[in-house]
Design a protein around this motif. Structure first.
Motif, PDB file in Angstrom:
ATOM      1  N   ASP A 156       0.815  -1.213   0.000  1.00  0.00           N
ATOM      2  CA  ASP A 156       0.000   0.000   0.000  1.00  0.00           C
ATOM      3  C   ASP A 156       0.848   1.263   0.000  1.00  0.00           C
ATOM      4  O   ASP A 156       0.389   2.307  -0.412  1.00  0.00           O
ATOM      5  N   GLY A 157       2.084   1.179   0.476  1.00  0.00           N
ATOM      6  CA  GLY A 157       2.941   2.349   0.561  1.00  0.00           C
ATOM      7  C   GLY A 157       3.742   2.607  -0.692  1.00  0.00           C
ATOM      8  O   GLY A 157       4.607   3.459  -0.702  1.00  0.00           O
ATOM      9  N   GLU A 158       3.440   1.890  -1.759  1.00  0.00           N
ATOM     10  CA  GLU A 158       4.190   2.055  -2.992  1.00  0.00           C
ATOM     11  C   GLU A 158       4.093   3.479  -3.494  1.00  0.00           C
ATOM     12  O   GLU A 158       3.018   4.069  -3.514  1.00  0.00           O
ATOM     13  N   ILE A 159       5.222   4.016  -3.903  1.00  0.00           N
ATOM     14  CA  ILE A 159       5.266   5.359  -4.468  1.00  0.00           C
ATOM     15  C   ILE A 159       5.020   5.251  -5.958  1.00  0.00           C
ATOM     16  O   ILE A 159       5.662   4.461  -6.648  1.00  0.00           O
ATOM     17  N   MET A 160       4.080   6.050  -6.447  1.00  0.00           N
ATOM     18  CA  MET A 160       3.706   6.022  -7.861  1.00  0.00           C
ATOM     19  C   MET A 160       4.074   7.334  -8.533  1.00  0.00           C
ATOM     20  O   MET A 160       4.077   8.389  -7.906  1.00  0.00           O
ATOM     21  N   THR A 161       4.348   7.254  -9.822  1.00  0.00           N
ATOM     22  CA  THR A 161       4.638   8.439 -10.634  1.00  0.00           C
ATOM     23  C   THR A 161       3.342   8.948 -11.275  1.00  0.00           C
ATOM     24  O   THR A 161       2.311   8.286 -11.208  1.00  0.00           O
ATOM     25  N   VAL A 162       3.435  10.095 -11.914  1.00  0.00           N
ATOM     26  CA  VAL A 162       2.288  10.654 -12.626  1.00  0.00           C
ATOM     27  C   VAL A 162       1.796   9.670 -13.688  1.00  0.00           C
ATOM     28  O   VAL A 162       0.589   9.424 -13.815  1.00  0.00           O
ATOM     29  N   THR A 163       2.711   9.085 -14.428  1.00  0.00           N
ATOM     30  CA  THR A 163       2.339   8.125 -15.476  1.00  0.00           C
ATOM     31  C   THR A 163       1.614   6.925 -14.887  1.00  0.00           C
ATOM     32  O   THR A 163       0.585   6.481 -15.426  1.00  0.00           O
ATOM     33  N   GLU A 164       2.109   6.396 -13.778  1.00  0.00           N
ATOM     34  CA  GLU A 164       1.474   5.237 -13.146  1.00  0.00           C
ATOM     35  C   GLU A 164       0.083   5.573 -12.626  1.00  0.00           C
ATOM     36  O   GLU A 164      -0.846   4.774 -12.766  1.00  0.00           O
ATOM     37  N   VAL A 165      -0.068   6.749 -12.036  1.00  0.00           N
ATOM     38  CA  VAL A 165      -1.385   7.163 -11.531  1.00  0.00           C
ATOM     39  C   VAL A 165      -2.347   7.369 -12.695  1.00  0.00           C
ATOM     40  O   VAL A 165      -3.500   6.943 -12.636  1.00  0.00           O
ATOM     41  N   ALA A 166      -1.876   7.983 -13.762  1.00  0.00           N
ATOM     42  CA  ALA A 166      -2.724   8.189 -14.935  1.00  0.00           C
ATOM     43  C   ALA A 166      -3.190   6.853 -15.509  1.00  0.00           C
ATOM     44  O   ALA A 166      -4.369   6.698 -15.855  1.00  0.00           O
ATOM     45  N   GLN A 167      -2.300   5.880 -15.580  1.00  0.00           N
ATOM     46  CA  GLN A 167      -2.673   4.555 -16.080  1.00  0.00           C
ATOM     47  C   GLN A 167      -3.666   3.893 -15.130  1.00  0.00           C
ATOM     48  O   GLN A 167      -4.647   3.296 -15.570  1.00  0.00           O
ATOM     49  N   PHE A 168      -3.411   4.016 -13.824  1.00  0.00           N
ATOM     50  CA  PHE A 168      -4.288   3.412 -12.829  1.00  0.00           C
ATOM     51  C   PHE A 168      -5.697   4.002 -12.895  1.00  0.00           C
ATOM     52  O   PHE A 168      -6.689   3.278 -12.863  1.00  0.00           O
ATOM     53  N   LEU A 169      -5.778   5.332 -12.997  1.00  0.00           N
ATOM     54  CA  LEU A 169      -7.067   6.018 -13.033  1.00  0.00           C
ATOM     55  C   LEU A 169      -7.670   6.053 -14.441  1.00  0.00           C
ATOM     56  O   LEU A 169      -8.825   6.447 -14.600  1.00  0.00           O
ATOM     57  N   ARG A 170      -6.867   5.697 -15.440  1.00  0.00           N
ATOM     58  CA  ARG A 170      -7.283   5.720 -16.845  1.00  0.00           C
ATOM     59  C   ARG A 170      -7.720   7.114 -17.276  1.00  0.00           C
ATOM     60  O   ARG A 170      -8.802   7.322 -17.839  1.00  0.00           O
ATOM     61  N   VAL A 171      -6.839   8.061 -16.963  1.00  0.00           N
ATOM     62  CA  VAL A 171      -7.042   9.457 -17.356  1.00  0.00           C
ATOM     63  C   VAL A 171      -5.735   9.970 -17.954  1.00  0.00           C
ATOM     64  O   VAL A 171      -4.673   9.375 -17.753  1.00  0.00           O
ATOM     65  N   PRO A 172      -5.786  11.077 -18.685  1.00  0.00           N
ATOM     66  CA  PRO A 172      -4.539  11.661 -19.217  1.00  0.00           C
ATOM     67  C   PRO A 172      -3.630  12.162 -18.093  1.00  0.00           C
ATOM     68  O   PRO A 172      -4.101  12.529 -17.004  1.00  0.00           O
ATOM     69  N   LYS A 173      -2.330  12.168 -18.370  1.00  0.00           N
ATOM     70  CA  LYS A 173      -1.375  12.689 -17.384  1.00  0.00           C
ATOM     71  C   LYS A 173      -1.693  14.132 -17.033  1.00  0.00           C
ATOM     72  O   LYS A 173      -1.520  14.539 -15.881  1.00  0.00           O
ATOM     73  N   SER A 174      -2.185  14.910 -17.987  1.00  0.00           N
ATOM     74  CA  SER A 174      -2.512  16.314 -17.724  1.00  0.00           C
ATOM     75  C   SER A 174      -3.576  16.431 -16.629  1.00  0.00           C
ATOM     76  O   SER A 174      -3.544  17.373 -15.830  1.00  0.00           O
ATOM     77  N   THR A 175      -4.499  15.489 -16.569  1.00  0.00           N
ATOM     78  CA  THR A 175      -5.531  15.496 -15.531  1.00  0.00           C
ATOM     79  C   THR A 175      -4.905  15.224 -14.170  1.00  0.00           C
ATOM     80  O   THR A 175      -5.250  15.875 -13.177  1.00  0.00           O
ATOM     81  N   VAL A 176      -3.966  14.298 -14.114  1.00  0.00           N
ATOM     82  CA  VAL A 176      -3.279  13.986 -12.852  1.00  0.00           C
ATOM     83  C   VAL A 176      -2.506  15.211 -12.371  1.00  0.00           C
ATOM     84  O   VAL A 176      -2.581  15.586 -11.199  1.00  0.00           O
ATOM     85  N   TYR A 177      -1.761  15.863 -13.277  1.00  0.00           N
ATOM     86  CA  TYR A 177      -1.022  17.079 -12.908  1.00  0.00           C
ATOM     87  C   TYR A 177      -1.967  18.149 -12.371  1.00  0.00           C
ATOM     88  O   TYR A 177      -1.696  18.773 -11.345  1.00  0.00           O
ATOM     89  N   LYS A 178      -3.078  18.361 -13.059  1.00  0.00           N
ATOM     90  CA  LYS A 178      -4.025  19.399 -12.651  1.00  0.00           C
ATOM     91  C   LYS A 178      -4.604  19.091 -11.271  1.00  0.00           C
ATOM     92  O   LYS A 178      -4.639  19.963 -10.396  1.00  0.00           O
TER      93      LYS A 178
END
Length: 73
Positions: A17-39
């Motif tokens: 559960d403590g895994e550190i994720m990058t913007v790309t990984e979060v975007a893939q996980f949430l299935r949204v563009p990286k720009s949405t994660v940044y915003k």
């Protein structure tokens, strides 16, 4: 320094559960563009930490955020 006194570092935390994720990984996980994660991170909507100029996310926090959003819907 004596190696027997060194604290071991866990490098393979991909299933924790403590895994550190990058913007790309979060975007893939949430299935949204990286720009949405940044915003969402920038406006404080998505739980994140900025290290230098890089955003990082804890998998546990992203799961909790998704759970909280699904309860509010």
């Amino acid at each position: 320094m004596n190696n027997s006194e060194a604290t071991p570092i866990m490098l393979h935390a991909s299933t924790t559960d403590g895994e550190i994720m990058t913007v790309t990984e979060v975007a893939q996980f949430l299935r949204v563009p990286k720009s949405t994660v940044y915003k969402l991170a920038r406006i404080g909507e998505l739980p994140a930490s900025k290290i230098g100029k890089h955003w990082r996310f804890l998998r546990r926090d992203i799961h909790e955020w998704m759970h909280t959003r699904s309860l509010a819907a």
